[in-house]
Design a protein around this motif. Sequence first.
Motif, mmCIF file in Angstrom:
data_model
loop_
_atom_site.group_PDB
_atom_site.id
_atom_site.type_symbol
_atom_site.label_atom_id
_atom_site.label_comp_id
_atom_site.label_asym_id
_atom_site.label_seq_id
_atom_site.Cartn_x
_atom_site.Cartn_y
_atom_site.Cartn_z
ATOM 1 N N CYS A 141 5.199 -2.875 17.139
ATOM 2 C CA CYS A 141 5.525 -1.593 16.510
ATOM 3 C C CYS A 141 5.825 -1.739 15.019
ATOM 4 N N GLY A 142 6.560 -2.788 14.655
ATOM 5 C CA GLY A 142 6.883 -3.008 13.244
ATOM 6 C C GLY A 142 5.639 -3.177 12.398
ATOM 7 N N GLU A 143 4.668 -3.934 12.906
ATOM 8 C CA GLU A 143 3.410 -4.148 12.174
ATOM 9 C C GLU A 143 2.630 -2.841 12.044
ATOM 10 N N ILE A 144 2.632 -2.045 13.080
ATOM 11 C CA ILE A 144 1.919 -0.763 13.054
ATOM 12 C C ILE A 144 2.546 0.157 12.008
ATOM 13 N N CYS A 145 3.874 0.185 11.958
ATOM 14 C CA CYS A 145 4.569 1.000 10.955
ATOM 15 C C CYS A 145 4.177 0.579 9.540
ATOM 16 N N GLU A 146 4.190 -0.716 9.306
ATOM 17 C CA GLU A 146 3.847 -1.231 7.966
ATOM 18 C C GLU A 146 2.408 -0.885 7.592
ATOM 19 N N LYS A 147 1.508 -0.963 8.562
ATOM 20 C CA LYS A 147 0.098 -0.641 8.303
ATOM 21 C C LYS A 147 -0.065 0.786 7.817
ATOM 22 N N TYR A 148 0.610 1.707 8.483
ATOM 23 C CA TYR A 148 0.457 3.114 8.118
ATOM 24 C C TYR A 148 1.225 3.472 6.850
ATOM 25 N N ALA A 149 2.293 2.754 6.555
ATOM 26 C CA ALA A 149 3.024 2.999 5.312
ATOM 27 C C ALA A 149 2.157 2.667 4.096
ATOM 28 N N LYS A 150 1.268 1.706 4.249
ATOM 29 C CA LYS A 150 0.349 1.359 3.161
ATOM 30 C C LYS A 150 -0.732 2.412 2.981
ATOM 31 N N ILE A 151 -1.035 3.118 4.051
ATOM 32 C CA ILE A 151 -2.083 4.144 4.024
ATOM 33 C C ILE A 151 -1.548 5.479 3.500
ATOM 34 N N ASP A 152 -0.310 5.814 3.860
ATOM 35 C CA ASP A 152 0.251 7.129 3.549
ATOM 36 C C ASP A 152 1.617 6.963 2.891
ATOM 37 N N SER A 153 1.723 7.401 1.632
ATOM 38 C CA SER A 153 2.953 7.229 0.855
ATOM 39 C C SER A 153 4.096 8.106 1.365
ATOM 40 N N ARG A 154 3.806 9.051 2.236
ATOM 41 C CA ARG A 154 4.862 9.920 2.777
ATOM 42 C C ARG A 154 5.666 9.226 3.869
ATOM 43 N N ILE A 155 5.206 8.072 4.294
ATOM 44 C CA ILE A 155 5.867 7.342 5.375
ATOM 45 C C ILE A 155 6.961 6.428 4.826
ATOM 46 N N LYS A 156 8.156 6.559 5.380
ATOM 47 C CA LYS A 156 9.261 5.649 5.099
ATOM 48 C C LYS A 156 9.560 4.857 6.370
ATOM 49 N N ILE A 157 9.935 3.606 6.205
ATOM 50 C CA ILE A 157 10.210 2.761 7.376
ATOM 51 C C ILE A 157 11.631 2.228 7.313
ATOM 52 N N ILE A 158 12.287 2.274 8.436
ATOM 53 C CA ILE A 158 13.580 1.606 8.612
ATOM 54 C C ILE A 158 13.402 0.563 9.711
ATOM 55 N N HIS A 159 13.645 -0.697 9.387
ATOM 56 C CA HIS A 159 13.670 -1.754 10.397
ATOM 57 C C HIS A 159 15.137 -2.097 10.660
ATOM 58 N N LYS A 160 15.571 -1.971 11.892
ATOM 59 C CA LYS A 160 16.972 -2.216 12.205
ATOM 60 C C LYS A 160 17.106 -2.918 13.544
ATOM 61 N N PRO A 161 18.241 -3.580 13.777
ATOM 62 C CA PRO A 161 18.484 -4.170 15.108
ATOM 63 C C PRO A 161 18.555 -3.063 16.143
ATOM 64 N N ASN A 162 18.231 -3.402 17.377
ATOM 65 C CA ASN A 162 18.247 -2.398 18.435
ATOM 66 C C ASN A 162 19.646 -1.837 18.642
ATOM 67 N N GLY A 163 19.730 -0.505 18.569
ATOM 68 C CA GLY A 163 21.016 0.151 18.755
ATOM 69 C C GLY A 163 20.937 1.356 19.663
ATOM 70 N N GLY A 164 19.713 1.650 20.149
ATOM 71 C CA GLY A 164 19.544 2.802 21.030
ATOM 72 C C GLY A 164 19.018 4.014 20.295
ATOM 73 N N LEU A 165 18.611 5.003 21.064
ATOM 74 C CA LEU A 165 17.975 6.205 20.532
ATOM 75 C C LEU A 165 18.855 6.940 19.525
ATOM 76 N N SER A 166 20.118 7.121 19.850
ATOM 77 C CA SER A 166 21.029 7.846 18.956
ATOM 78 C C SER A 166 21.172 7.130 17.622
ATOM 79 N N SER A 167 21.352 5.828 17.687
ATOM 80 C CA SER A 167 21.482 5.031 16.465
ATOM 81 C C SER A 167 20.241 5.142 15.590
ATOM 82 N N ALA A 168 19.067 5.119 16.216
ATOM 83 C CA ALA A 168 17.814 5.215 15.458
ATOM 84 C C ALA A 168 17.687 6.577 14.774
ATOM 85 N N ARG A 169 17.964 7.631 15.518
ATOM 86 C CA ARG A 169 17.872 8.977 14.920
ATOM 87 C C ARG A 169 18.891 9.156 13.802
ATOM 88 N N ASN A 170 20.106 8.637 13.994
ATOM 89 C CA ASN A 170 21.126 8.756 12.947
ATOM 90 C C ASN A 170 20.718 7.996 11.687
#
Length: 346
Positions: free
Chosen positions: A45-74
């Motif tokens: 998933c991380g590699e896929i995110c990076e691939k699309y961030a290079k294609i579309d400047s509107r994409i921002k990526i956050i890579h974080k340790p696993n914390g669950g759905l709520s943590s990711a949305r926050n």
Amino acid sequence: MPIVSIIVPIYNVEAYLERCIHSLINQTLQDIEIILVNDGSKDKCGEICEKYAKIDSRIKIIHKPNGGLSSARNSGLDIANGEFIGFIDADDWVEKRMFEVLVNNATKNESDIAVCNYRSVYSPENNQPSKVSLALEDGLIDVESLGLSRYILDYFLPFKHAYCVWNKLYKNELIKTHNIRFEPNQEIYAEDILFNLYYLCHTKTISTTPEVFVNYYKHSNSLSSIPNTLLSRLTRMVKRFEKYAIHHNYKKIARITIPTIFCEQVLASLDYLLHSKDIKYVEKCLKDLSSSNAFKEYSLKTFFNRESSKYLKSKGFRLRGRLYFRLMLIRLMLGQNSFILNKLIK
């Protein structure tokens, strides 16, 4: 500042992620930012995110340790700059006009939430046809005039607008002003419900459209992600909302609405347990309640609450069924788990 920030929590969904991203970058509303939150995925998933961030400047990526759905949305909310906020799950996909239509509805009607319809799409092993999930109309609901309690009882709990966050558009200003966040998954269950309830305390109007914009992908039926502390976590969720509502001067909520919310959650929980074939799992769920004073407190409130009885009736419970539900609550309060287990097994 983009018009919409779309937050996508991601965890081990490489098989579906590109489908989701494609549906977002091809939106007819182009003035958006797409926040991909890679929540400690162990696949590609991380590699896929990076691939699309290079294609579309509107994409921002956050890579974080696993914390669950709520943590990711926050984490996504922390950096979102859009006027509006949308949430999409990484294994779902959306139609091209979704955010254009929802923004137009929210702007035209000056609504605090814009709601759309969604389609449940089942995985092949489920062997079920897709189906439209809600019976929505083009409309505007004046929550301020109706009253928050009545909206919750007449619209929210009957699932007319769904409990999820991914078929809705929210105002970022309201979220930031009131510091609304998703509660930790480790502490409660049904974080979408609680986020919506918090947000509703600050909502004046809601616009709806019957157009189907979200394709909600339903995997094979599994209870593996449902904690054995299910009923206690749901009780904790109800208690947190009660505290929040009272803090914001919705005292009527505690007397009228909270017992019905609790009633609905117990019904949903018993339904989960009924379909579980893991007796040990069910035993753990029930045993956990013995130490929950809050469960006993809300059970008593629900037992004598008129709106709860109305809700059960609306769900098809006749007088005998409503009395039987109260009997089940008493058994749960008293810790008579063998009785409950026998009924569930049958």
